[in-house]
Write a protein that holds these residues in place. Sequence first.
Motif, short mmCIF file in Angstrom:
data_model
loop_
_atom_site.label_atom_id
_atom_site.label_comp_id
_atom_site.label_asym_id
_atom_site.label_seq_id
_atom_site.Cartn_x
_atom_site.Cartn_y
_atom_site.Cartn_z
N ILE A 1 -0.92 -3.76 -0.24
CA ILE A 1 -0.46 -2.75 0.71
C ILE A 1 0.99 -3.03 1.08
N LEU A 2 1.83 -2.02 0.93
CA LEU A 2 3.23 -2.09 1.38
C LEU A 2 3.36 -1.28 2.66
N PHE A 3 3.78 -1.95 3.73
CA PHE A 3 3.93 -1.29 5.02
C PHE A 3 5.36 -0.79 5.19
N PRO A 4 5.60 0.11 6.14
CA PRO A 4 6.96 0.61 6.38
C PRO A 4 7.90 -0.49 6.82
N LEU B 1 5.25 -4.45 12.03
CA LEU B 1 3.86 -4.04 11.88
C LEU B 1 3.07 -4.49 13.10
N VAL B 2 2.47 -3.54 13.79
CA VAL B 2 1.67 -3.83 14.98
C VAL B 2 0.22 -3.51 14.66
N ILE B 3 -0.65 -4.51 14.78
CA ILE B 3 -2.09 -4.30 14.62
C ILE B 3 -2.65 -4.00 16.00
N PRO B 4 -3.07 -2.73 16.27
CA PRO B 4 -3.50 -2.37 17.62
C PRO B 4 -4.85 -2.97 18.00
N ASP B 5 -5.18 -2.83 19.27
CA ASP B 5 -6.35 -3.52 19.85
C ASP B 5 -7.64 -3.31 19.07
N ASN B 6 -7.92 -2.10 18.64
CA ASN B 6 -9.22 -1.79 18.05
C ASN B 6 -9.24 -1.86 16.53
N LEU B 7 -8.20 -2.41 15.93
CA LEU B 7 -8.13 -2.48 14.48
C LEU B 7 -8.36 -3.90 13.99
N ASN C 1 10.41 -6.06 6.93
CA ASN C 1 11.21 -6.83 7.89
C ASN C 1 10.48 -8.08 8.37
N ASN C 2 9.28 -8.31 7.82
CA ASN C 2 8.55 -9.58 8.01
C ASN C 2 8.22 -9.89 9.46
N ILE C 3 8.00 -8.86 10.29
CA ILE C 3 7.59 -9.09 11.67
C ILE C 3 6.20 -8.51 11.86
N LEU C 4 5.26 -9.36 12.26
CA LEU C 4 3.87 -8.97 12.44
C LEU C 4 3.44 -9.27 13.87
N LYS C 5 3.00 -8.22 14.59
CA LYS C 5 2.46 -8.38 15.94
C LYS C 5 0.99 -7.99 15.92
N ILE C 6 0.15 -8.89 16.42
CA ILE C 6 -1.29 -8.69 16.34
C ILE C 6 -1.87 -8.51 17.74
N ASN C 7 -2.33 -7.30 18.03
CA ASN C 7 -3.09 -7.04 19.24
C ASN C 7 -4.58 -7.03 18.96
N ILE D 1 -8.30 -13.52 7.67
CA ILE D 1 -7.74 -14.06 6.44
C ILE D 1 -8.87 -14.42 5.49
N GLY D 2 -8.76 -13.93 4.26
CA GLY D 2 -9.65 -14.37 3.21
C GLY D 2 -9.03 -15.56 2.50
N ASN D 3 -9.21 -15.64 1.22
CA ASN D 3 -8.71 -16.79 0.45
C ASN D 3 -7.25 -16.55 0.06
N ASN D 4 -6.37 -16.50 1.07
CA ASN D 4 -4.96 -16.25 0.79
C ASN D 4 -4.10 -16.80 1.93
N LEU D 5 -2.80 -16.54 1.85
CA LEU D 5 -1.83 -17.09 2.79
C LEU D 5 -1.26 -15.98 3.65
N LEU D 6 -1.17 -16.21 4.96
CA LEU D 6 -0.45 -15.30 5.85
C LEU D 6 0.98 -15.83 5.94
N ASN D 7 1.91 -15.06 5.39
CA ASN D 7 3.27 -15.56 5.23
C ASN D 7 4.26 -14.47 5.64
N GLU D 8 4.60 -14.41 6.91
CA GLU D 8 5.62 -13.50 7.44
C GLU D 8 6.59 -14.32 8.27
N SER D 9 7.85 -13.85 8.39
CA SER D 9 8.86 -14.68 9.04
C SER D 9 8.63 -14.81 10.54
N THR D 10 8.10 -13.77 11.18
CA THR D 10 7.81 -13.82 12.61
C THR D 10 6.41 -13.28 12.85
N ILE D 11 5.56 -14.10 13.45
CA ILE D 11 4.20 -13.70 13.78
C ILE D 11 4.00 -13.88 15.27
N ILE D 12 3.55 -12.81 15.92
CA ILE D 12 3.27 -12.87 17.36
C ILE D 12 1.82 -12.47 17.58
#
Length: 377
Positions: free
Chosen positions: A103-106, A110-116, A128-134, A139-150
């Motif tokens: 999956i290629l995101f815009p 990237l914001v993962i909202p509360d109910n997702l 832009n390698n910024i991931l915000k998780i609400n 994670i399955g058998n892989n790596l979470l690799n983004e420059s900024t994770i909140i």
Amino acid sequence: SGGRAQDAEFGESGTLAKAKTVGRNITIFLGTFPLDPNEHYDTIIVNGSTAGIDISNNININLTIKVVEGSINVNNNGNITFIEETNLSGISSESKITNNGHILFPNKTLVIPDNLAFINNGSISIPNNILKINGTWEIGNNLLNESTIIVQDSGIINMTKTAIDRNFSLNISTVNLTIRAGGRIEAIGTGYLGVVDAIGGGPGGGGIATYDGGGGGHGGAGGNGIDSSAGGQPYGSTTQPTDMGSAGGSDPASDSAGGSGGGIIFIKVNNTLIVNGSIWSKGTDGHDNPPGGAGGGAGGSIWIITDTFRGVGDINASGGNASYVNGGSGGGGGAGGRVAVYYQTRTFTGILNASGGIAKDADDGGNGTVFDHYLPK
């Protein structure tokens, strides 16, 4: 092309689903629409409290999804490119994206909202390698690799818990990682599995006796049960912990499973790690049914490498508690796991914990290990 409204019935229950199509754009107002990616929609809008979409994709598609209100269920085994106008912020009920492809995101945060819940077994690209998780990032058998994770106050990063998928770690590599006060990274009970009528799984699995099970071992020894079931033995590395916690022994008399061990968490942060929430790799409690009690699972492994270590949160690989039945018997506590943290600058004043689980009238689990190490600059 002109718009046309379409009413249809889907599903065995005969639920009415309402949508409007304009050319290759569709808006869903009511009910869940199963959408065929081969129709090559340009824009899908979900706009209704009970509205939703269900997409199963096996091809290469470019797509815009805008959720004003409602839910989505996307199962991707192909390649999806979400166009710039994609906006998931309006998701208002339980939703899921399961990615087994790419999956290629815009090109925006990237914001993962509360109910997702985003379940990633494939690969992703966030320009832009910024991931915000609400919501939840699994994670399955892989790596979470983004420059900024909140990880926001309601956010969770966890790992698959099914028995077949346990032989891997929750692996995060980033430049900056922030876990806010209510945010969590967790691998609770994702180590060796506690089962019925068996000694605990793993190299330190708890033993069994007639009426109870011993605690799983890992960073320390598991506790012995009342009825002489043996706790599991220690194993693994203090300085580079990479082992799952072992399971507690079951209680054969009551078909009570032992607690499962904690999983493996590895986090590498090149610049700053701020933990105001929690990082947990705990063992789970033994199950209890009369007349006996099962052993607790051992804590797992947490290995962190960072430059700057800040925050007031909780980093915890404790063992699970034993179960106990009044007038019956009780299992042994699960041992603590192993925590190792390496840093060059530390202002972290929170908790580093690998304590053993508690037992009643039997042996508590032994404490695990905490290795707190300064790296010279």
